[in-house]
Scaffold this active site. Sequence first.
Site, short mmCIF file in Angstrom:
data_model
loop_
_atom_site.label_atom_id
_atom_site.label_comp_id
_atom_site.label_asym_id
_atom_site.label_seq_id
_atom_site.Cartn_x
_atom_site.Cartn_y
_atom_site.Cartn_z
N ARG A 64 0.88 -1.26 0.14
CA ARG A 64 -0.09 -0.06 -0.13
C ARG A 64 0.69 1.31 -0.11
NH1 ARG A 64 -3.86 -0.93 4.95
NH2 ARG A 64 -1.77 -1.81 5.79
N ASP A 200 7.52 -24.29 4.75
CA ASP A 200 7.85 -24.45 6.29
C ASP A 200 9.35 -24.39 6.39
OD1 ASP A 200 8.70 -25.66 8.67
OD2 ASP A 200 7.40 -27.09 8.75
N HIS A 201 10.17 -23.19 6.99
CA HIS A 201 11.39 -23.18 6.61
C HIS A 201 12.15 -23.95 7.45
CE1 HIS A 201 10.75 -20.96 10.62
NE2 HIS A 201 11.82 -21.13 10.83
N GLU A 239 12.80 -22.26 22.66
CA GLU A 239 13.05 -20.83 22.50
C GLU A 239 13.16 -20.17 23.80
OE1 GLU A 239 11.66 -18.85 18.56
OE2 GLU A 239 10.04 -20.10 19.36
N ASP A 258 1.45 -23.36 16.35
CA ASP A 258 2.50 -22.37 16.04
C ASP A 258 3.61 -23.42 15.37
OD1 ASP A 258 3.92 -20.20 15.04
OD2 ASP A 258 4.77 -20.25 16.77
N HIS A 263 6.38 -27.74 12.04
CA HIS A 263 7.79 -28.09 12.13
C HIS A 263 8.00 -29.61 12.74
CE1 HIS A 263 8.38 -23.95 10.95
NE2 HIS A 263 8.15 -23.29 12.35
N LYS A 361 8.20 -21.36 24.79
CA LYS A 361 8.74 -20.06 24.69
C LYS A 361 9.36 -19.80 26.34
CE LYS A 361 7.10 -18.56 20.83
NZ LYS A 361 8.21 -18.48 19.53
#
Length: 509
Positions: A64, A200-201, A239, A258, A263, A361
């Site tokens: 945009r 999916d990295h 993480e 997530d 993964h 996390k």
Amino acid sequence: MSQPWHNPLRDKRDKRMPRIAGPCSVVIFGVTGDLARKKLMPAIYDLANRGLLPPSFALVGFARRDWVDEDFGQVVYEAVKQHARTPFRQEVWDRLAEGTRFVQGTFDDDDAFARLAETLDKLDAERGTGGNHAFYLSIPPKAFPVVCEQLQKSGLTRQHDGSWSRVVIEKPFGHDLASARELNAVVNNVFPEESVFRIDHYLGKETVQNILALRFANELYEPIWNAHYVDHVQITMAEDIGLGGRAGYYDGIGAARDVIQNHLIQLLALTAMEEPVSFNPHELQAEKIKVLSATRPLQPLDKTTARGQYAAGWQGSEKVPGLLEEDGFAEDSTTETFAAITLEVDTRRWAGVPFFLRTGKRLPRRVTEVALVFKRAPHLPFDSTMTEELGKNALVLRIQPDEGITTRFGSKVPGSAMEVRDVNMDFSYGSAFAEDSPEAYERLILDVLLGEPSLFPVNAEVELSWEILDPVLENWASHGKPEPYRSGTWGPPSAYDMVHRLDREWRRP
């Protein structure tokens, strides 16, 4: 003059040689987001720097912002300078910048997509991109339908005269089985399945691909890769960061949706699948689909799963807040930041072997690994005092941050007494190879441009993953709030109870 002898082996491409993409353009929707700036644009530059993009290449941004081509070029330049993996070379940048364009507009703006089509036509003529276009949807899933519809309406999804049109989709692929099927139907109404690339990295990381090499290129491991020798498997993605500033994406999604749905279940599939006939994409996908079809959560779910939410605590030397004190999260949020589930794979190879998957996390450290923990030897001719410090043998594939493989086994402690203790034998990518591993997005973007779908989950894999996870999510939805755990620890007590119930212990990576 006689002709030189013809060697038919020369006709076969050397698989060790890098494959270079053909003429094409990449259109990124969502170029103002973090993913585009930190991952996609730098990865495209790194591919160009490694000589893997053709001279006939173009990069088009769609957003945009009231930008012109030069403004977008400056954004790409800054992203490359800040985040590229390979050294900056002016000549590479100049060549890439020549094919950089920007189209201003919103997703519901017919005129903007007409301008996009006109821009790509001009690039085909001026840059020789050959009508080959990859559309990268780095946007929220709710925007997929309107963008796909606009691409179809503007004629950009048509493939003719040998050209191709492909779409790249970032996770999440739905939030449950029903929404995943709905999303797949929307995308496949415009793009055939062979033209859809779901990113999916994690599947682009070297160590993930090395699971296949480790198993099937070495006679050493495959004979013991089964229930006769493996006691259980642990797949961990931990993480140490919290969720400050990510409430807009994460609240209501949670750790299971997530990370586990994509993964970790993909890592399970690569770990547990049977040997494919070849590394042809369809053969690989067929084996992953087979093993996912045989995978289900172990019952009863109240005892074989765990979820938690981080509370205030210490992350190293720093005092950190709990999730409910983070900006954007409601005081009564039930979003889990830790999730652990127990799966069983109902095949002859894996019957009776639990697969423990966990993610969280604010855990003590950042690490992703797949650990095969082996059974104890059936007869140990040692006194208990000789082996009291001996654990179970383990083979650990470290996916991040220190990519490599560790083997844990028992060895005699030097001295006159017979005492056996665990030792580690390490392989590290960083020390074993002179060349740095490419960033995951480099490999995956190049595969999109080559039309190589091996590392991308197909419809069936996505839907089977949700079939595995949905019963767990439904069970949690009817059981109140996630259990608190202190930041800097390895999760809530229920996660330990989950594995203790089966007489196992979590590894401390």
